[in-house]
Design a protein around this motif. Sequence first.
Motif, PDB file in Angstrom:
ATOM      1  N   THR A  30       0.838  -1.202   0.000  1.00  0.00           N
ATOM      2  CA  THR A  30       0.000   0.000   0.000  1.00  0.00           C
ATOM      3  C   THR A  30       0.871   1.250   0.000  1.00  0.00           C
ATOM      4  O   THR A  30       0.606   2.210  -0.725  1.00  0.00           O
ATOM      5  N   GLY A  31       1.927   1.233   0.790  1.00  0.00           N
ATOM      6  CA  GLY A  31       2.854   2.363   0.807  1.00  0.00           C
ATOM      7  C   GLY A  31       3.527   2.574  -0.529  1.00  0.00           C
ATOM      8  O   GLY A  31       3.693   3.709  -0.983  1.00  0.00           O
ATOM      9  N   LEU A  32       3.902   1.489  -1.188  1.00  0.00           N
ATOM     10  CA  LEU A  32       4.525   1.587  -2.505  1.00  0.00           C
ATOM     11  C   LEU A  32       3.549   2.170  -3.529  1.00  0.00           C
ATOM     12  O   LEU A  32       3.929   3.043  -4.326  1.00  0.00           O
ATOM     13  N   VAL A  33       2.314   1.709  -3.499  1.00  0.00           N
ATOM     14  CA  VAL A  33       1.304   2.239  -4.427  1.00  0.00           C
ATOM     15  C   VAL A  33       1.075   3.728  -4.162  1.00  0.00           C
ATOM     16  O   VAL A  33       0.990   4.531  -5.105  1.00  0.00           O
ATOM     17  N   LEU A  34       1.005   4.113  -2.895  1.00  0.00           N
ATOM     18  CA  LEU A  34       0.843   5.534  -2.574  1.00  0.00           C
ATOM     19  C   LEU A  34       2.042   6.347  -3.059  1.00  0.00           C
ATOM     20  O   LEU A  34       1.870   7.447  -3.584  1.00  0.00           O
ATOM     21  N   TYR A  35       3.238   5.816  -2.889  1.00  0.00           N
ATOM     22  CA  TYR A  35       4.436   6.498  -3.395  1.00  0.00           C
ATOM     23  C   TYR A  35       4.337   6.686  -4.903  1.00  0.00           C
ATOM     24  O   TYR A  35       4.604   7.782  -5.418  1.00  0.00           O
ATOM     25  N   LEU A  36       3.978   5.627  -5.612  1.00  0.00           N
ATOM     26  CA  LEU A  36       3.881   5.718  -7.065  1.00  0.00           C
ATOM     27  C   LEU A  36       2.820   6.729  -7.499  1.00  0.00           C
ATOM     28  O   LEU A  36       3.030   7.489  -8.444  1.00  0.00           O
ATOM     29  N   LEU A  37       1.679   6.738  -6.798  1.00  0.00           N
ATOM     30  CA  LEU A  37       0.613   7.664  -7.169  1.00  0.00           C
ATOM     31  C   LEU A  37       0.959   9.111  -6.837  1.00  0.00           C
ATOM     32  O   LEU A  37       0.690  10.014  -7.629  1.00  0.00           O
ATOM     33  N   LEU A  38       1.553   9.327  -5.658  1.00  0.00           N
ATOM     34  CA  LEU A  38       1.826  10.697  -5.224  1.00  0.00           C
ATOM     35  C   LEU A  38       3.098  11.277  -5.844  1.00  0.00           C
ATOM     36  O   LEU A  38       3.098  12.427  -6.285  1.00  0.00           O
ATOM     37  N   ILE A  39       4.161  10.503  -5.888  1.00  0.00           N
ATOM     38  CA  ILE A  39       5.444  11.029  -6.338  1.00  0.00           C
ATOM     39  C   ILE A  39       5.626  10.832  -7.842  1.00  0.00           C
ATOM     40  O   ILE A  39       5.907  11.777  -8.579  1.00  0.00           O
TER      41      ILE A  39
ATOM     42  N   ALA B 213       3.349   9.628 -10.237  1.00  0.00           N
ATOM     43  CA  ALA B 213       2.236  10.044 -11.093  1.00  0.00           C
ATOM     44  C   ALA B 213       1.738  11.454 -10.763  1.00  0.00           C
ATOM     45  O   ALA B 213       0.877  11.983 -11.456  1.00  0.00           O
ATOM     46  N   SER B 214       2.262  12.064  -9.699  1.00  0.00           N
ATOM     47  CA  SER B 214       1.897  13.424  -9.273  1.00  0.00           C
ATOM     48  C   SER B 214       0.386  13.608  -9.103  1.00  0.00           C
ATOM     49  O   SER B 214      -0.177  14.619  -9.518  1.00  0.00           O
ATOM     50  N   MET B 215      -0.248  12.633  -8.487  1.00  0.00           N
ATOM     51  CA  MET B 215      -1.682  12.751  -8.189  1.00  0.00           C
ATOM     52  C   MET B 215      -1.866  13.737  -7.045  1.00  0.00           C
ATOM     53  O   MET B 215      -1.014  13.837  -6.157  1.00  0.00           O
ATOM     54  N   PRO B 216      -2.973  14.470  -7.050  1.00  0.00           N
ATOM     55  CA  PRO B 216      -3.225  15.399  -5.944  1.00  0.00           C
ATOM     56  C   PRO B 216      -3.463  14.641  -4.629  1.00  0.00           C
ATOM     57  O   PRO B 216      -4.126  13.606  -4.609  1.00  0.00           O
ATOM     58  N   VAL B 217      -2.914  15.168  -3.551  1.00  0.00           N
ATOM     59  CA  VAL B 217      -2.928  14.489  -2.258  1.00  0.00           C
ATOM     60  C   VAL B 217      -4.321  14.456  -1.638  1.00  0.00           C
ATOM     61  O   VAL B 217      -4.773  13.419  -1.160  1.00  0.00           O
ATOM     62  N   ILE B 218      -5.000  15.594  -1.630  1.00  0.00           N
ATOM     63  CA  ILE B 218      -6.268  15.717  -0.908  1.00  0.00           C
ATOM     64  C   ILE B 218      -7.318  14.721  -1.404  1.00  0.00           C
ATOM     65  O   ILE B 218      -7.910  14.002  -0.587  1.00  0.00           O
ATOM     66  N   PRO B 219      -7.605  14.616  -2.696  1.00  0.00           N
ATOM     67  CA  PRO B 219      -8.623  13.648  -3.104  1.00  0.00           C
ATOM     68  C   PRO B 219      -8.180  12.194  -2.923  1.00  0.00           C
ATOM     69  O   PRO B 219      -9.008  11.329  -2.653  1.00  0.00           O
ATOM     70  N   LEU B 220      -6.885  11.936  -3.025  1.00  0.00           N
ATOM     71  CA  LEU B 220      -6.404  10.578  -2.807  1.00  0.00           C
ATOM     72  C   LEU B 220      -6.625  10.163  -1.352  1.00  0.00           C
ATOM     73  O   LEU B 220      -7.124   9.070  -1.074  1.00  0.00           O
ATOM     74  N   VAL B 221      -6.296  11.037  -0.423  1.00  0.00           N
ATOM     75  CA  VAL B 221      -6.515  10.760   0.995  1.00  0.00           C
ATOM     76  C   VAL B 221      -8.013  10.694   1.298  1.00  0.00           C
ATOM     77  O   VAL B 221      -8.456   9.861   2.092  1.00  0.00           O
ATOM     78  N   ALA B 222      -8.797  11.542   0.659  1.00  0.00           N
ATOM     79  CA  ALA B 222     -10.252  11.490   0.848  1.00  0.00           C
ATOM     80  C   ALA B 222     -10.808  10.153   0.362  1.00  0.00           C
ATOM     81  O   ALA B 222     -11.691   9.564   1.003  1.00  0.00           O
ATOM     82  N   GLY B 223     -10.299   9.649  -0.743  1.00  0.00           N
ATOM     83  CA  GLY B 223     -10.727   8.344  -1.230  1.00  0.00           C
ATOM     84  C   GLY B 223     -10.331   7.228  -0.281  1.00  0.00           C
ATOM     85  O   GLY B 223     -11.108   6.304  -0.023  1.00  0.00           O
ATOM     86  N   LEU B 224      -9.125   7.312   0.262  1.00  0.00           N
ATOM     87  CA  LEU B 224      -8.689   6.331   1.256  1.00  0.00           C
ATOM     88  C   LEU B 224      -9.560   6.390   2.506  1.00  0.00           C
ATOM     89  O   LEU B 224      -9.797   5.377   3.155  1.00  0.00           O
TER      90      LEU B 224
END
Length: 141
Positions: free
Chosen positions: A99-108, A110-121
């Motif tokens: 899960t941490g690796l996927v979050l790293y890939l998405l945030l760093i 793929a440069s996904m926005p943090v707020i909606p990703l955390v809201a989805g989680l």
Amino acid sequence: MVRKCRDTIEKHLRNKGFTSPDSRRIMAIQGMVTLAAWVAGIAALPLTDWGLAFALGTLLATINLWHIARFAHWSVTRRFTGKLAALAFFAFLFRFAGTGLVLYLLLIRASMPVIPLVAGLSSLVFWLSVARFSRYAGHSW
């Protein structure tokens, strides 16, 4: 329509080994939230990537919930030895690291926005809270 969709998902989950009605209901509703987030996220993709980031967060929450629920069902029927407990613990750590690796890939990467990703989680925690408080008000899910 929502009830029929939930019943169909719960039937599929029952066939997959989810014996607890409560866990089937939780999984079914989270699956429907994830599906709705994906539809909305793809529809909003020409305007912004926030919807897609929210959908990815809900998908990650759903996958983690699936594995936790499967482990809970599995562990109830087992008698734990030291080796089995260690294996279960390392499997949990492996999923946590994944899960941490996927979050790293998405945030760093793929440069996904943090707020909606955390809201989805957090979507699972949010709707479970709403469901719990609505039971106090006399509504059932």
